[in-house]
Design an enzyme around this catalytic site. Sequence first.
Site, PDB file in Angstrom:
ATOM      1  N   CYS A 140       0.988  -1.034   0.521  1.00  0.00           N
ATOM      2  CA  CYS A 140       0.055   0.119   0.052  1.00  0.00           C
ATOM      3  C   CYS A 140       1.331   1.134   0.317  1.00  0.00           C
ATOM      4  O   CYS A 140       1.643   1.344  -1.016  1.00  0.00           O
ATOM      5  CB  CYS A 140      -0.894  -0.112   1.230  1.00  0.00           C
ATOM      6  SG  CYS A 140      -2.726   1.016   1.160  1.00  0.00           S
ATOM      7  N   HIS A 152      -3.257  -4.661  -0.004  1.00  0.00           N
ATOM      8  CA  HIS A 152      -3.129  -5.357   2.027  1.00  0.00           C
ATOM      9  C   HIS A 152      -3.243  -6.832   1.490  1.00  0.00           C
ATOM     10  O   HIS A 152      -4.545  -7.665   2.411  1.00  0.00           O
ATOM     11  CB  HIS A 152      -4.008  -5.397   2.504  1.00  0.00           C
ATOM     12  CG  HIS A 152      -2.986  -3.505   3.243  1.00  0.00           C
ATOM     13  ND1 HIS A 152      -2.245  -3.396   3.752  1.00  0.00           N
ATOM     14  CD2 HIS A 152      -3.416  -2.211   2.552  1.00  0.00           C
ATOM     15  CE1 HIS A 152      -2.474  -1.748   4.122  1.00  0.00           C
ATOM     16  NE2 HIS A 152      -3.496  -1.464   3.085  1.00  0.00           N
ATOM     17  N   GLU A 206      -2.032  -8.740   3.592  1.00  0.00           N
ATOM     18  CA  GLU A 206      -1.199  -9.371   4.928  1.00  0.00           C
ATOM     19  C   GLU A 206      -3.420  -9.713   5.208  1.00  0.00           C
ATOM     20  O   GLU A 206      -2.851 -10.778   6.176  1.00  0.00           O
ATOM     21  CB  GLU A 206      -0.729  -8.558   6.264  1.00  0.00           C
ATOM     22  CG  GLU A 206      -1.667  -6.731   5.671  1.00  0.00           C
ATOM     23  CD  GLU A 206      -1.726  -5.968   4.942  1.00  0.00           C
ATOM     24  OE1 GLU A 206      -1.272  -6.887   4.100  1.00  0.00           O
ATOM     25  OE2 GLU A 206      -2.043  -4.947   5.072  1.00  0.00           O
TER      26      GLU A 206
END
Length: 241
Positions: A116, A219, A221
């Site tokens: 990001c 993102h 994650e």
Amino acid sequence: MNTQARRKLIGVTLDAEPPGGYSAYPWYALRRNYADAIAGAGGLPVALPHDAALAAAYLDRIDALVITGGAFDVDPELYGAGTRHATVSLKEDRTAAELALARGALDRGLPVLGICGGEQLLAVALGGTLIQHIPDAIANALEHEQPNPRHQPGHTVDIIPGTRLAAIVGTATMAVNSAHHQAVAAPGPRAAVNAIAPDGVIEGVEDPAARFCLGLQWHPEFLIDPGDRRIFDALVAACGQ
Ligand code: MN
């Protein structure tokens, strides 16, 4: 992963906040799923505070660098822009430390993953430029600050064939979240675009000459798309090669 192997040390940049909330004094922060995704891929996450003077010392110890996101922007002066959009906000100490870490990691050939705002920082370190506010730059842009929760996808991206990212995720498209008002404008002479949104917004860049140098506007994650896990697996696998 080989559980007998020593876990590779993956440095993760922290966010910083002024006094208030967690502490009456300045504090660092990191969303937990960054660390969980790295540990889940077999890495050993370690948090990196914002001291550019310590960048080399950290780079001597870590096996890879993850540059995280945050609700702030890279100073447009750092990519040669003469004006600053009214929406731009800075965290100058953080950016200085992250640029020192990113440039040092690139010089050393360490694996780097920019996420990001970290993708935007990495793009600038690679000589690229940024769009300062997507709604004012691209007509009919998608909602890149998605209204739904960040653990859900906001839009799809097309993965550019032949890129390192395409080899890692093994699919032509991914469903990704979207929490950004800026994006890469031009990737820079040494970088290539590896993902693009349906409205044409650049969603990822990479250095084709590096063994692992990826920037992703979303993102991973949050592990929304199956490819997200593969990206963290590939980051850890690239360590020490
Ligand atoms: Mn997006």
